[in-house]
Design an enzyme around this catalytic site. Structure first.
Site: not given
Ligand code: ZN
Ligand code: FE
Length: 256
Positions: A52, A54, A56-57, A108, A130, A168
């Site tokens: 996805h 985001h 942090d990905h 998410h 996530d 995570h």
């Protein structure tokens, strides 16, 4: 095939799968841990899989393109760094000679996807970003509770030995919530002990398995009487699993 969880940021993992020569990575939020692992094991980066959009990905994707000898794959319905191969439910890709099936798992984020590989001789391997966490699930930034409940139900139906590679390290804090939902669940309590031992040595609590999550994860246990009763006490309108899920997600958002 060897599977590594590369720690990134404060609580992310970048999953790296390799055969001793070539590697794929999933959700590289930063490039440095991937560079270090490729160097340490003498690996060629053959593919990047993204679940996805985001930061942090995907934050490390562009920096890794310099050494990437292959393609970036990502969700068709989200904006991730171009160029990439857009994927949606039911499509299959082959990387490192392995076949991966794509699932749509919105909730998410609206276009979130997951990747499943079913080896002939080993437990299936799920990269779910996530969506599903050990003992928890992702927050609903772009989706509805009903969507997320359907997405998680799809994952819950996978074989029990499926290895769950989430992004995570939230397991211990998720377990505190799980224990509040189900104070009498012994599997939750014994898993806390095991996870504390792992974390004390800086080891990941992942991958989990679907079978284990079905015993400890309240978000996969919405049909269990004790979970439903707890949700009812926190405002769920009925024992319908989707209503129980919606209340649990809301309760978890406030839980400290
Ligand atoms: Zn995310
Ligand atoms: Fe994340």
């Amino acid at each position: 095939m060897e599977l590594l969880a590369l720690p990134a940021f404060t609580d992310n993992y970048i999953w790296l799968l390799h055969d001793g020569a070539q590697a794929l990575v999933v959700d590289p939020g930063e490039a440095a841990p991937v560079h270090a692992a490729l160097d340490a094991h003498g690996l060629v980066l053959a593919a990047i899989l993204v679940t996805h959009h985001h930061g942090d990905h995907v934050g490390g994707v562009d920096e890794l393109r310099d050494r990437l000898k292959g393609l970036v794959y990502g969700p068709a319905r989200e904006r991730i760094p171009e160029p990439f191969v857009p994927l949606k439910a039911g499509e299959r890709i082959t990387v490192l000679g392995l076949d991966f099936e794509v699932f749509d798992v919105p909730g998410h984020t609206a276009g979130h996807i997951a990747y499943l590989h079913r080896p002939a001789d080993e437990a299936p391997l799920l990269f779910c970003g996530d969506t599903l966490f050990s003992a928890g699930c992702g927050r609903l930034f772009e989706g509805t509770p009903a969507q997320m409940h359907r997405s998680l139900s799809q994952l819950a139906a996978l074989p029990g030995d499926t290895r769950v590679c989430c992004t995570h390290e939230y397991t211990l804090s998720n377990l505190r919530f799980a224990a509040a939902v189900e104070p009498a669940n012994r599997d939750i309590r014994s898993h806390v002990d095991w996870c504390e031992g792992r974390r004390a040595h800086d080891l990941p609590t992942l991958p989990s398995t679907i079978g284990h999550e079905l015993r400890i994860n309240p978000f996969l246990r919405c049909g269990v009487a004790e979970v439903a009763a707890s949700a009812r006490a926190h405002g769920a309108a009925s024992n319908e699993p989707a209503a129980v899920f919606a209340t649990l997600r809301e309760w978890k958002n406030q839980f400290r």
